[in-house]
Design a protein around this motif. Structure first.
Motif, PDB file in Angstrom:
ATOM      1  N   SER A 116      -8.939  -5.783  -0.905  1.00  0.00           N
ATOM      2  CA  SER A 116      -7.954  -4.702  -0.900  1.00  0.00           C
ATOM      3  C   SER A 116      -7.289  -4.597  -2.273  1.00  0.00           C
ATOM      4  O   SER A 116      -7.235  -5.560  -3.029  1.00  0.00           O
ATOM      5  CB  SER A 116      -6.907  -4.940   0.175  1.00  0.00           C
ATOM      6  N   SER A 134     -10.180 -11.255  -0.126  1.00  0.00           N
ATOM      7  CA  SER A 134      -9.869  -9.861   0.190  1.00  0.00           C
ATOM      8  C   SER A 134     -10.243  -8.921  -0.947  1.00  0.00           C
ATOM      9  O   SER A 134     -10.109  -9.255  -2.120  1.00  0.00           O
ATOM     10  CB  SER A 134      -8.388  -9.707   0.485  1.00  0.00           C
ATOM     11  N   GLY A 143       0.854  -1.181   0.000  1.00  0.00           N
ATOM     12  CA  GLY A 143       0.000   0.000   0.000  1.00  0.00           C
ATOM     13  C   GLY A 143       0.887   1.226   0.000  1.00  0.00           C
ATOM     14  O   GLY A 143       2.104   1.111  -0.062  1.00  0.00           O
ATOM     15  N   CYS A 198      -3.223 -12.491   1.503  1.00  0.00           N
ATOM     16  CA  CYS A 198      -3.206 -11.080   1.144  1.00  0.00           C
ATOM     17  C   CYS A 198      -2.190 -10.357   2.031  1.00  0.00           C
ATOM     18  O   CYS A 198      -2.308 -10.400   3.247  1.00  0.00           O
ATOM     19  CB  CYS A 198      -4.605 -10.492   1.337  1.00  0.00           C
ATOM     20  N   LYS A 212      -1.648  -7.330   2.676  1.00  0.00           N
ATOM     21  CA  LYS A 212      -2.126  -6.146   3.378  1.00  0.00           C
ATOM     22  C   LYS A 212      -2.979  -6.531   4.588  1.00  0.00           C
ATOM     23  O   LYS A 212      -3.145  -5.756   5.508  1.00  0.00           O
ATOM     24  CB  LYS A 212      -2.946  -5.286   2.409  1.00  0.00           C
ATOM     25  N   CYS A 213      -3.518  -7.753   4.536  1.00  0.00           N
ATOM     26  CA  CYS A 213      -4.473  -8.147   5.568  1.00  0.00           C
ATOM     27  C   CYS A 213      -3.776  -9.010   6.608  1.00  0.00           C
ATOM     28  O   CYS A 213      -2.710  -9.543   6.365  1.00  0.00           O
ATOM     29  CB  CYS A 213      -5.616  -8.941   4.947  1.00  0.00           C
TER      30      CYS A 213
END
Lengths: 187, 159
Positions: free
Chosen positions: B56, B54, A140, B43, B45-46
């Motif tokens: 995202s 997910s 991100g 994932c 990010k998770c």
């Protein structure tokens, strides 16, 4: 002995509670972040790239600085990047070289962003679909990588930078880099 | 009874997540491989979700990457290596057997070993503590009888 066995559940509970309390405490003080993911890129060379830049040029690995520099992944859709931006401008004024990666973004708003808020980057790659982001292992934005003079990634920080984080996590690593490798245009 | 059934059904149900995306595949095998990958890859990010569960942005990107690599004819090994190169072992729900993941793989075996050990020592101890069957002579039998009487009258005072 038999007596002691009765208290076994209580003893186990106390030990577990102490462990959980300790971890929670380290999360609160910021020593431990359960969300932080160690980067697979650390101690490996920056992935090769040849991408357009926001000002309409083209940049590849060959044209990178031969001192240490930062790679900052940002985007106009990212609120923390907005927060982080003034500090990046400060860093630039202190002489830190930063390569921007505009990650999964639109060209015009990104150009406007730099026009309005100041441009802390010596160049900004326009990574429209996020392929370079994938190569970097980005999860991100914002993310900031510390790359040494040989083009080896030394550290990755996830989240917005500010003075406190800079002094705490970046400054010692940069000092170490300058200790081992001569040359580096820090403050 | 109905409550029991309800409980059983609740406990046995698995949560089903899935993001609907339309990817075209040439063969069924490709589709199966894709589905296996998005189930098995985590994932990044998770905290605890696979790619298929997910929403995202990074999960969307990685699904697209898996799809394009499958369509490019990349092998499973190549795709796994590609992901691990970028996101580390974190991305594999089934971590590979390596120095770092040794404890992860071996702990269940060690725990099983401890369990078997405890079970064995307990069963051995029980066998030992059981007295060998003996025959009683008349005097002993009489004494036993009276002891049992005493016990019956002292009932309620605990052992």
């Amino acid at each position: 002995m038999q007596r002691l066995k009765l208290f076994l559940p209580l003893i186990i509970f106390v030990i577990m509670a102490a462990i959980f309390f300790g971890v929670e405490r380290r999360v609160q003080t910021g020593d431990y972040d359960p969300m932080a993911l160690p980067s697979a890129l650390v101690d490996r060379p920056l992935p090769s790239f040849s991408l357009p830049t926001l000002d309409g040029g083209q940049l590849s690995n060959a044209e990178l600085p031969d001192t240490w520099f930062l790679v900052n992944v940002w985007a106009t859709w990212c609120p923390s990047c907005h927060f982080e931006h003034p500090f990046l401008v400060e860093l630039k004024e202190e002489g830190v070289a930063i390569l921007g990666v505009d990650y999964k973004d639109k060209l015009v708003p990104a150009q406007r962003w730099l026009d309005e808020k100041g441009d802390p980057y010596f160049a900004t790659l326009f990574d429209k679909v996020g392929t370079f982001g994938l190569d970097l292992g980005v999860t991100g934005a914002p993310e900031t990588y510390l790359v040494d003079a040989e083009g080896i990634v030394r550290f990755r920080y996830q989240g917005a930078l500010d003075r406190q984080i800079w002094d705490k996590v970046f400054a010692p690593r940069i000092a170490a880099l300058q200790g081992t490798v001569e040359g580096g245009d820090s403050q | 009874m109905r409550l029991l059934w309800l409980l059983v059904v609740t406990l046995l149900s698995v949560s089903a997540y899935g993001v609907i995306e339309t990817y075209e595949f040439d063969t069924d095998l490709q589709r199966q491989r894709y589905n296996a990958f998005v189930e098995e890859l985590r994932c990044p990010k998770c905290q605890n979700q696979n790619l298929s569960g997910s929403d995202s942005a990074i999960a969307v990107d990685l699904r697209r990457q898996v799809h394009s690599m499958i369509m490019d004819g990349k092998s499973d090994m190549e795709i796994t290596q590609y992901m691990v190169d970028r996101y580390g072992d974190f991305i594999l729900y089934k971590p590979r057997f390596s120095g770092a993941s040794l404890a992860l793989w071996l702990t269940p075996l060690v725990l099983l070993g401890i369990g078997v050990g405890v079970w064995l020592t307990m069963s051995v101890r029980r066998n030992v503590s059981q007295p060998a069957p003996t025959t009683l002579d008349d005097a002993q039998r009489a004494r036993l009888e009276s002891l049992l009487e005493d016990d019956k009258s002292a009932n309620g005072e605990g052992r």
